[in-house]
Design a protein around this motif. Structure first.
Motif, PDB file in Angstrom:
ATOM      1  N   LEU A 114       0.950  -1.005   0.317  1.00  0.00           N
ATOM      2  CA  LEU A 114       0.197   0.068   0.142  1.00  0.00           C
ATOM      3  C   LEU A 114       0.627   1.366  -0.266  1.00  0.00           C
ATOM      4  CD1 LEU A 114      -2.344  -1.233   2.284  1.00  0.00           C
ATOM      5  CD2 LEU A 114      -2.992  -0.859   0.101  1.00  0.00           C
ATOM      6  N   THR A 115       0.391   2.172  -0.617  1.00  0.00           N
ATOM      7  CA  THR A 115       1.172   3.178  -0.735  1.00  0.00           C
ATOM      8  C   THR A 115       0.351   4.421   0.568  1.00  0.00           C
ATOM      9  OG1 THR A 115       0.214   4.395  -2.515  1.00  0.00           O
ATOM     10  CG2 THR A 115       1.662   2.347  -3.196  1.00  0.00           C
ATOM     11  N   GLN A 116       1.028   5.246  -0.035  1.00  0.00           N
ATOM     12  CA  GLN A 116       0.605   6.883   0.920  1.00  0.00           C
ATOM     13  C   GLN A 116      -0.882   7.226   0.380  1.00  0.00           C
ATOM     14  OE1 GLN A 116       1.733   8.043   4.198  1.00  0.00           O
ATOM     15  NE2 GLN A 116      -0.450   8.345   4.285  1.00  0.00           N
ATOM     16  N   GLY A 117      -0.582   7.331  -0.954  1.00  0.00           N
ATOM     17  CA  GLY A 117      -2.048   8.126  -1.609  1.00  0.00           C
ATOM     18  C   GLY A 117      -2.699   7.226  -1.363  1.00  0.00           C
ATOM     19  N   GLN A 118      -2.963   5.257  -1.800  1.00  0.00           N
ATOM     20  CA  GLN A 118      -4.437   4.629  -1.833  1.00  0.00           C
ATOM     21  C   GLN A 118      -3.947   4.747  -0.164  1.00  0.00           C
ATOM     22  OE1 GLN A 118      -1.663   1.580  -2.561  1.00  0.00           O
ATOM     23  NE2 GLN A 118      -2.698   1.067  -4.001  1.00  0.00           N
ATOM     24  N   VAL A 119      -3.791   5.165   0.238  1.00  0.00           N
ATOM     25  CA  VAL A 119      -4.305   4.980   2.310  1.00  0.00           C
ATOM     26  C   VAL A 119      -5.037   6.596   2.596  1.00  0.00           C
ATOM     27  CG1 VAL A 119      -3.483   5.330   4.684  1.00  0.00           C
ATOM     28  CG2 VAL A 119      -3.008   3.663   3.359  1.00  0.00           C
ATOM     29  N   ASP A 120      -4.505   7.585   1.683  1.00  0.00           N
ATOM     30  CA  ASP A 120      -5.593   8.575   2.045  1.00  0.00           C
ATOM     31  C   ASP A 120      -6.638   8.306   1.078  1.00  0.00           C
ATOM     32  OD1 ASP A 120      -2.748  10.104   3.815  1.00  0.00           O
ATOM     33  OD2 ASP A 120      -2.024  10.841   1.837  1.00  0.00           O
ATOM     34  N   GLN A 121      -6.497   7.844  -0.057  1.00  0.00           N
ATOM     35  CA  GLN A 121      -7.750   7.757  -0.740  1.00  0.00           C
ATOM     36  C   GLN A 121      -8.986   6.879   0.444  1.00  0.00           C
ATOM     37  OE1 GLN A 121      -8.523   9.709  -3.646  1.00  0.00           O
ATOM     38  NE2 GLN A 121     -10.189   8.615  -3.218  1.00  0.00           N
ATOM     39  N   ILE A 122      -8.439   6.049   0.372  1.00  0.00           N
ATOM     40  CA  ILE A 122      -9.472   5.541   1.953  1.00  0.00           C
ATOM     41  C   ILE A 122     -10.046   5.899   2.186  1.00  0.00           C
ATOM     42  CG2 ILE A 122      -9.590   3.095   3.611  1.00  0.00           C
ATOM     43  CD1 ILE A 122      -7.667   1.658   1.131  1.00  0.00           C
ATOM     44  N   VAL A 123      -9.299   6.931   3.344  1.00  0.00           N
ATOM     45  CA  VAL A 123      -9.199   7.564   4.645  1.00  0.00           C
ATOM     46  C   VAL A 123     -10.550   8.517   3.986  1.00  0.00           C
ATOM     47  CG1 VAL A 123      -8.743   9.094   5.642  1.00  0.00           C
ATOM     48  CG2 VAL A 123      -7.457   7.333   5.833  1.00  0.00           C
ATOM     49  N   ARG A 124     -10.085   9.830   3.075  1.00  0.00           N
ATOM     50  CA  ARG A 124     -11.407  10.039   2.705  1.00  0.00           C
ATOM     51  C   ARG A 124     -13.066   9.223   1.847  1.00  0.00           C
ATOM     52  NH1 ARG A 124      -6.227  11.870   0.169  1.00  0.00           N
ATOM     53  NH2 ARG A 124      -7.402  11.022  -2.401  1.00  0.00           N
ATOM     54  N   ASP A 125     -12.745   8.898   1.211  1.00  0.00           N
ATOM     55  CA  ASP A 125     -14.072   7.672   0.794  1.00  0.00           C
ATOM     56  C   ASP A 125     -14.749   7.194   1.519  1.00  0.00           C
ATOM     57  OD1 ASP A 125     -13.253   7.863  -1.945  1.00  0.00           O
ATOM     58  OD2 ASP A 125     -12.016   5.972  -1.835  1.00  0.00           O
ATOM     59  N   CYS A 126     -14.113   6.970   3.777  1.00  0.00           N
ATOM     60  CA  CYS A 126     -14.276   6.606   4.562  1.00  0.00           C
ATOM     61  C   CYS A 126     -15.121   7.373   4.696  1.00  0.00           C
ATOM     62  CB  CYS A 126     -13.938   5.316   5.251  1.00  0.00           C
ATOM     63  SG  CYS A 126     -13.302   3.901   4.219  1.00  0.00           S
ATOM     64  N   GLY A 127     -14.978   8.729   5.205  1.00  0.00           N
ATOM     65  CA  GLY A 127     -14.857   9.976   5.685  1.00  0.00           C
ATOM     66  C   GLY A 127     -14.348  10.527   7.153  1.00  0.00           C
ATOM     67  N   ALA A 128     -13.510   9.606   6.927  1.00  0.00           N
ATOM     68  CA  ALA A 128     -12.701   9.571   8.231  1.00  0.00           C
ATOM     69  C   ALA A 128     -11.975  10.244   8.351  1.00  0.00           C
ATOM     70  CB  ALA A 128     -11.472   8.307   7.961  1.00  0.00           C
ATOM     71  N   PRO A 129     -11.259  11.052   9.825  1.00  0.00           N
ATOM     72  CA  PRO A 129     -10.454  12.384   9.966  1.00  0.00           C
ATOM     73  C   PRO A 129      -8.828  12.108   9.089  1.00  0.00           C
ATOM     74  CG  PRO A 129     -10.505  11.470  11.799  1.00  0.00           C
ATOM     75  CD  PRO A 129     -11.646  10.749  11.164  1.00  0.00           C
ATOM     76  N   ALA A 130      -8.561  12.915   8.762  1.00  0.00           N
ATOM     77  CA  ALA A 130      -6.946  12.767   8.001  1.00  0.00           C
ATOM     78  C   ALA A 130      -6.415  12.442   8.901  1.00  0.00           C
ATOM     79  CB  ALA A 130      -5.853  14.202   7.912  1.00  0.00           C
ATOM     80  N   GLY A 131      -5.179  11.688   8.862  1.00  0.00           N
ATOM     81  CA  GLY A 131      -4.149  10.890  10.104  1.00  0.00           C
ATOM     82  C   GLY A 131      -4.779   9.888  10.522  1.00  0.00           C
ATOM     83  N   THR A 132      -5.876   8.599  10.485  1.00  0.00           N
ATOM     84  CA  THR A 132      -6.771   7.826  10.797  1.00  0.00           C
ATOM     85  C   THR A 132      -5.341   6.388  10.313  1.00  0.00           C
ATOM     86  OG1 THR A 132      -8.784   8.906  10.257  1.00  0.00           O
ATOM     87  CG2 THR A 132      -8.789   6.563  10.193  1.00  0.00           C
ATOM     88  N   ILE A 133      -5.351   6.854   9.016  1.00  0.00           N
ATOM     89  CA  ILE A 133      -4.116   5.281   8.654  1.00  0.00           C
ATOM     90  C   ILE A 133      -2.731   6.301   8.648  1.00  0.00           C
ATOM     91  CG2 ILE A 133      -3.863   3.787   7.988  1.00  0.00           C
ATOM     92  CD1 ILE A 133      -6.320   3.568   5.970  1.00  0.00           C
ATOM     93  N   THR A 134      -2.014   6.028   9.704  1.00  0.00           N
ATOM     94  CA  THR A 134      -0.445   6.378   9.668  1.00  0.00           C
ATOM     95  C   THR A 134       0.549   4.933   9.353  1.00  0.00           C
ATOM     96  OG1 THR A 134      -0.489   6.225  11.500  1.00  0.00           O
ATOM     97  CG2 THR A 134      -0.640   7.851  11.140  1.00  0.00           C
ATOM     98  N   PHE A 135       1.644   5.045   8.376  1.00  0.00           N
ATOM     99  CA  PHE A 135       2.624   3.785   8.143  1.00  0.00           C
ATOM    100  C   PHE A 135       3.888   4.099   9.658  1.00  0.00           C
ATOM    101  CE2 PHE A 135       0.833   4.880   3.985  1.00  0.00           C
ATOM    102  CZ  PHE A 135       1.132   2.924   4.200  1.00  0.00           C
ATOM    103  N   ASP A 136       3.981   3.304   9.329  1.00  0.00           N
ATOM    104  CA  ASP A 136       4.925   2.552  11.120  1.00  0.00           C
ATOM    105  C   ASP A 136       6.236   1.535  10.518  1.00  0.00           C
ATOM    106  OD1 ASP A 136       6.388   3.144  13.217  1.00  0.00           O
ATOM    107  OD2 ASP A 136       4.897   1.788  14.582  1.00  0.00           O
ATOM    108  N   GLY A 137       7.301   2.202   9.624  1.00  0.00           N
ATOM    109  CA  GLY A 137       7.671   0.775   8.820  1.00  0.00           C
ATOM    110  C   GLY A 137       6.788   0.353   7.886  1.00  0.00           C
ATOM    111  N   PRO A 138       7.416  -0.976   7.845  1.00  0.00           N
ATOM    112  CA  PRO A 138       5.605  -1.974   7.126  1.00  0.00           C
ATOM    113  C   PRO A 138       4.808  -1.691   7.723  1.00  0.00           C
ATOM    114  CG  PRO A 138       7.826  -2.963   8.441  1.00  0.00           C
ATOM    115  CD  PRO A 138       8.043  -1.126   8.656  1.00  0.00           C
ATOM    116  N   VAL A 139       4.271  -1.520   8.905  1.00  0.00           N
ATOM    117  CA  VAL A 139       2.526  -1.806   9.959  1.00  0.00           C
ATOM    118  C   VAL A 139       1.971  -1.003   9.132  1.00  0.00           C
ATOM    119  CG1 VAL A 139       2.102  -1.738  11.458  1.00  0.00           C
ATOM    120  CG2 VAL A 139       3.833  -3.321  10.522  1.00  0.00           C
ATOM    121  N   ILE A 140       1.427  -1.101   9.054  1.00  0.00           N
ATOM    122  CA  ILE A 140       0.007   0.665   9.527  1.00  0.00           C
ATOM    123  C   ILE A 140      -0.621   0.538  10.859  1.00  0.00           C
ATOM    124  CG2 ILE A 140      -0.180   1.321   6.639  1.00  0.00           C
ATOM    125  CD1 ILE A 140      -2.651  -0.579   6.615  1.00  0.00           C
ATOM    126  N   VAL A 141      -1.153   1.368  11.189  1.00  0.00           N
ATOM    127  CA  VAL A 141      -1.575   1.816  12.283  1.00  0.00           C
ATOM    128  C   VAL A 141      -2.482   2.393  11.639  1.00  0.00           C
ATOM    129  CG1 VAL A 141      -1.335   2.733  14.532  1.00  0.00           C
ATOM    130  CG2 VAL A 141       0.601   2.064  13.732  1.00  0.00           C
TER     131      VAL A 141
END
Length: 98
Positions: free
Chosen positions: A32-59
């Motif tokens: 997954l890329t940051q762009g894909q994750v940001d799009q998911i967050v926007r599509d779901c109406g979640a606030p920015a920063g809902t998904i963050t990367f911690d190395g090979p892990v997303i939080v």
């Protein structure tokens, strides 16, 4: 004394094994890329920063609205890139007796 020691051991085991249910969800990011994750967050109406990367892990921060968190988890699952288990209502089916 033995009973209180057993209670303390049980409590310690429960606290370390279960994790914090209110805490964030961590899963492998796969490709997954940051762009894909940001799009998911926007599509779901979640606030920015809902998904963050911690190395090979997303939080994934849980939202107070369970529908938003569910949308994020389902969208991540649909990518096939994460190590999330299936998302949805699951129930245990009792095997039929023979």
């Amino acid at each position: 004394m033995t009973r209180s020691l057993a209670s303390l051991i049980g409590l310690a085991a429960a606290l370390t094994a279960c994790g914090v249910p209110e805490g964030p969800i961590r899963t492998a990011a796969g490709n997954l890329t940051q762009g894909q994750v940001d799009q998911i967050v926007r599509d779901c109406g979640a606030p920015a920063g809902t998904i963050t990367f911690d190395g090979p892990v997303i939080v994934i921060a849980k939202h107070e609205d369970i529908h938003i968190t569910g949308c994020v988890l389902k969208a991540l699952e649909a990518t096939g890139e994460t190590s999330l288990p299936s998302v949805g209502n699951q129930r245990y089916e009792v095997p039929e007796k023979q």
